[in-house]
Design an enzyme around this catalytic site. Structure first.
Site, PDB file in Angstrom:
ATOM      1  N   HIS A 138       0.772  -1.830  -0.117  1.00  0.00           N
ATOM      2  CA  HIS A 138       0.291   0.349   0.262  1.00  0.00           C
ATOM      3  C   HIS A 138       1.255   1.255  -0.488  1.00  0.00           C
ATOM      4  O   HIS A 138       1.896   1.066   0.485  1.00  0.00           O
ATOM      5  CB  HIS A 138      -0.590   0.059   1.844  1.00  0.00           C
ATOM      6  CG  HIS A 138      -2.365   1.034   1.473  1.00  0.00           C
ATOM      7  ND1 HIS A 138      -1.600   2.294   1.825  1.00  0.00           N
ATOM      8  CD2 HIS A 138      -3.239   0.875   1.274  1.00  0.00           C
ATOM      9  CE1 HIS A 138      -2.230   2.873   2.288  1.00  0.00           C
ATOM     10  NE2 HIS A 138      -3.980   1.834   1.747  1.00  0.00           N
ATOM     11  N   ASP A 215       3.396  -4.780   7.550  1.00  0.00           N
ATOM     12  CA  ASP A 215       2.162  -3.382   8.086  1.00  0.00           C
ATOM     13  C   ASP A 215       0.975  -4.142   7.413  1.00  0.00           C
ATOM     14  O   ASP A 215       0.807  -5.158   6.864  1.00  0.00           O
ATOM     15  CB  ASP A 215       1.954  -3.402   6.711  1.00  0.00           C
ATOM     16  CG  ASP A 215       1.066  -2.296   5.836  1.00  0.00           C
ATOM     17  OD1 ASP A 215       0.095  -2.032   6.966  1.00  0.00           O
ATOM     18  OD2 ASP A 215       0.554  -2.127   5.387  1.00  0.00           O
ATOM     19  N   GLN A 218      -4.593  -5.102   6.478  1.00  0.00           N
ATOM     20  CA  GLN A 218      -5.175  -6.100   6.018  1.00  0.00           C
ATOM     21  C   GLN A 218      -5.369  -8.019   7.097  1.00  0.00           C
ATOM     22  O   GLN A 218      -5.645  -8.627   6.683  1.00  0.00           O
ATOM     23  CB  GLN A 218      -4.836  -6.726   4.713  1.00  0.00           C
ATOM     24  CG  GLN A 218      -5.205  -4.761   3.852  1.00  0.00           C
ATOM     25  CD  GLN A 218      -7.014  -4.982   4.100  1.00  0.00           C
ATOM     26  OE1 GLN A 218      -7.616  -5.202   4.171  1.00  0.00           O
ATOM     27  NE2 GLN A 218      -6.819  -3.311   3.620  1.00  0.00           N
ATOM     28  N   LYS A 241     -10.290  -1.143  10.285  1.00  0.00           N
ATOM     29  CA  LYS A 241     -10.677  -2.283  10.218  1.00  0.00           C
ATOM     30  C   LYS A 241     -10.350  -3.782  10.825  1.00  0.00           C
ATOM     31  O   LYS A 241     -10.819  -4.376  10.588  1.00  0.00           O
ATOM     32  CB  LYS A 241      -8.731  -2.901   9.106  1.00  0.00           C
ATOM     33  CG  LYS A 241      -8.744  -1.064   8.114  1.00  0.00           C
ATOM     34  CD  LYS A 241      -7.983  -1.312   7.017  1.00  0.00           C
ATOM     35  CE  LYS A 241      -7.364   0.065   6.699  1.00  0.00           C
ATOM     36  NZ  LYS A 241      -7.728  -0.090   5.061  1.00  0.00           N
ATOM     37  N   CYS A 379      -4.754   2.453  -3.289  1.00  0.00           N
ATOM     38  CA  CYS A 379      -3.863   3.121  -2.695  1.00  0.00           C
ATOM     39  C   CYS A 379      -2.614   1.200  -3.323  1.00  0.00           C
ATOM     40  O   CYS A 379      -1.559   1.615  -2.297  1.00  0.00           O
ATOM     41  CB  CYS A 379      -4.066   3.420  -1.346  1.00  0.00           C
ATOM     42  SG  CYS A 379      -4.528   4.686  -1.469  1.00  0.00           S
TER      43      CYS A 379
HETATM   44  N1  PMP Z   1      -1.789  -0.943   4.411  1.00  0.00           N
HETATM   45  C1  PMP Z   1      -2.978  -1.332   3.910  1.00  0.00           C
HETATM   46  C2  PMP Z   1      -2.448  -2.756   3.277  1.00  0.00           C
HETATM   47  C3  PMP Z   1      -3.895  -0.740   3.864  1.00  0.00           C
HETATM   48  O1  PMP Z   1      -5.051  -1.960   3.370  1.00  0.00           O
HETATM   49  C4  PMP Z   1      -3.946  -0.256   4.059  1.00  0.00           C
HETATM   50  C5  PMP Z   1      -5.756   0.799   4.281  1.00  0.00           C
HETATM   51  N2  PMP Z   1      -6.322   0.031   3.075  1.00  0.00           N
HETATM   52  C6  PMP Z   1      -3.156   0.498   5.509  1.00  0.00           C
HETATM   53  C7  PMP Z   1      -1.827   0.445   5.491  1.00  0.00           C
HETATM   54  C8  PMP Z   1      -3.537   2.411   5.751  1.00  0.00           C
HETATM   55  O2  PMP Z   1      -3.986   2.061   6.679  1.00  0.00           O
HETATM   56  P1  PMP Z   1      -5.036   3.349   7.603  1.00  0.00           P
HETATM   57  O3  PMP Z   1      -5.850   4.117   6.446  1.00  0.00           O
HETATM   58  O4  PMP Z   1      -5.297   2.780   8.023  1.00  0.00           O
HETATM   59  O5  PMP Z   1      -3.783   4.068   8.163  1.00  0.00           O
END
Ligand code: PMP
Length: 421
Positions: A138, A215, A218, A241, A379
């Site tokens: 991401h 990270d 997910q 999430k 993203c």
């Molecule tokens: N890493 C991954 C794999 C994600 O899916 C996301 C959120 N889409 C993030 C990081 C960022 O998370 P947040 O927007 O809650 O900070």
């Protein structure tokens, strides 16, 4: 738990019995009963809905237990502080960290990565050093490292993926060298669903003296996390999430590392003493928590963790895998639909394109059919570039989804094909 490759599983709609009473747990989510939100909510990878237990915890905080923490000498503040620290202990248990002082509360996964990039980066990364990320990441696990690399003159190296969306481990091996300081890898890809072999990645990095950030944005809602067994140096996840509030998340870091890393933000609560000549810092975890935190968010996130723990992460994962297997098998039967991401181990994410359509148009038609999905690059633009596509349509499954939601997804694809043909 490693999830089964869904493409190896036959459609199972007719004889499927979920590992827990999904309909009963669905009733905990008020928003799912609101008709305006349509037939099927299939965008929990972006943000999950909230059960009444989380909503109640946040309400209780503001109605009866709210004051600023760590400061007041009065009972209400002491109560709020106890709740906040109890939430930290809940997070510790959830990911099996050794000490609650290794849990830093942050705004979410993004802030967790930025904290590590800024603070670890200041201490350990210099000119000519290397940081490894992967094609699966991401943007929030790419850009903070890029900013660090630009600032100190370090180099970003990238692990490629194959056509199924698996990391090419031989290439990863080749990238590791004595200059590698950090490996930043996703626990599960939000764009393709790939679950990389994080334990192997971590062991290989450690063998080269590098540290690893996982990270878990997910991962945490779908996979049982044990940071000690995994032996990662840092793990980040977002409360929203995991069925908790937004603006709240956690960073885990090994104590020995956090202790030598400098603060990344200055302010109240993170100090031991302040003079104009010199400031000394509070011990962990406060050193990294400047200012008034998301007090109700901590209570809400702890309630969310209690909620998923009660159902059991393994049960949730098994149910989501069954939904993914069914959806994958049925989508594959539809001519002109291409699936992206068929990794060996997958989280419950189904990314696809329908021939002759743009994902945004598909998303809009789905919306009219009452099916909420994400459409775009998620993203994760490098993944899209890898497959030479502008984006995908992404359906993601959560603990409250059902086989009827899969039916709704398939019907919506049928509608798109009808309109475009
Ligand atoms: N890493 C991954 C794999 C994600 O899916 C996301 C959120 N889409 C993030 C990081 C960022 O998370 P947040 O927007 O809650 O900070």
């Amino acid at each position: 738990m490693n999830l089964v490759a869904p493409n190896l599983v036959a459609p199972i709609t007719r004889q499927y019995t979920p590992p827990y009473d999904v309909e009963a747990f669905r009733r905990d989510f008020p928003i799912l009963a609101t008709p305006v939100h349509g037939r099927a909510f299939l965008d929990s990878a972006a943000s999950a809905q909230k059960p009444v237990q989380v909503i109640d915890a946040v309400r209780r905080c503001y109605e009866a237990e709210y004051a600023n923490i760590h400061r007041g000498v009065y009972e209400l503040s002491a109560l709020a502080t106890r709740n906040f620290e109890a939430a930290r202990e809940t997070v510790r248990g959830f990911i099996n960290a050794a000490h609650s002082s290794e849990i830093i509360f942050v705004r979410g996964g993004t802030e967790g990565v930025n904290l590590v990039a800024a603070s670890y980066g200041a201490k350990f990364v210099g000119e000519g050093d290397e940081i490894i990320v992967t094609y699966l990441e991401h943007h929030s696990n790419i850009v903070p490292w890029q900013l660090l690399a630009e600032r100190v003159g370090a180099k970003l190296r990238v692990v490629p993926i194959d056509d199924r969306g698996d990391l090419i481990m031989e290439e990863y091996e080749k990238l590791l060298n004595p200059r590698t300081k950090m490996v930043a890898v996703t626990h599960a890809s939000n764009a393709l669903g790939t679950i990389p072999p994080v334990k192997q990645i971590i062991d290989m990095a450690h063998a080269h003296g590098a540290h690893v950030l996982v990270d878990g944005a997910q991962g945490a809602a779908h996979l049982k996390v044990d940071v000690q067994a995994m032996d990662c140096d840092f793990y980040v996840f977002s409360g929203h999430k995991v069925y908790g509030p937004s603006g709240m998340g956690a960073l885990y870091g090994k104590k020995a590392l956090l202790e030598v890393m400098p603060p990344w933000q200055g302010g109240g609560d993170m100090i031991e003493s302040v003079t104009f000549e010199k400031t000394t810092y509070a011990p962990l975890p406060n050193k990294f928590e400047a200012g008034t935190p998301h007090i109700s968010g901590a209570s809400g996130m702890a309630a969310a963790i209690d909620y998923v723990t009660k159902i059991g992460l393994d049960n949730i994962a098994a149910h989501e895998t069954a939904l993914l297997a069914e959806a994958t098998a049925r989508v594959k039967e539809i001519p002109g639909v291409r699936i992206f991401g068929e990794a060996r181990h997958k989280a419950a994410i189904l990314s696809f394109l329908i021939d002759g359509t743009h994902p945004h148009d598909v998303g809009t038609i789905f919306d009219h059919e009452g099916v909420a999905v994400r459409a775009g690059h998620h993203c994760a633009q490098p993944v899209m570039d890898r497959f030479e596509i502008p984006g995908t349509v992404r359906a993601s499954f959560a603990l409250y989804n059902t086989m009827s939601d899969v039916d709704a997804l398939i019907d919506a694809i049928g509608k798109v094909k009808e309109i475009f043909n």
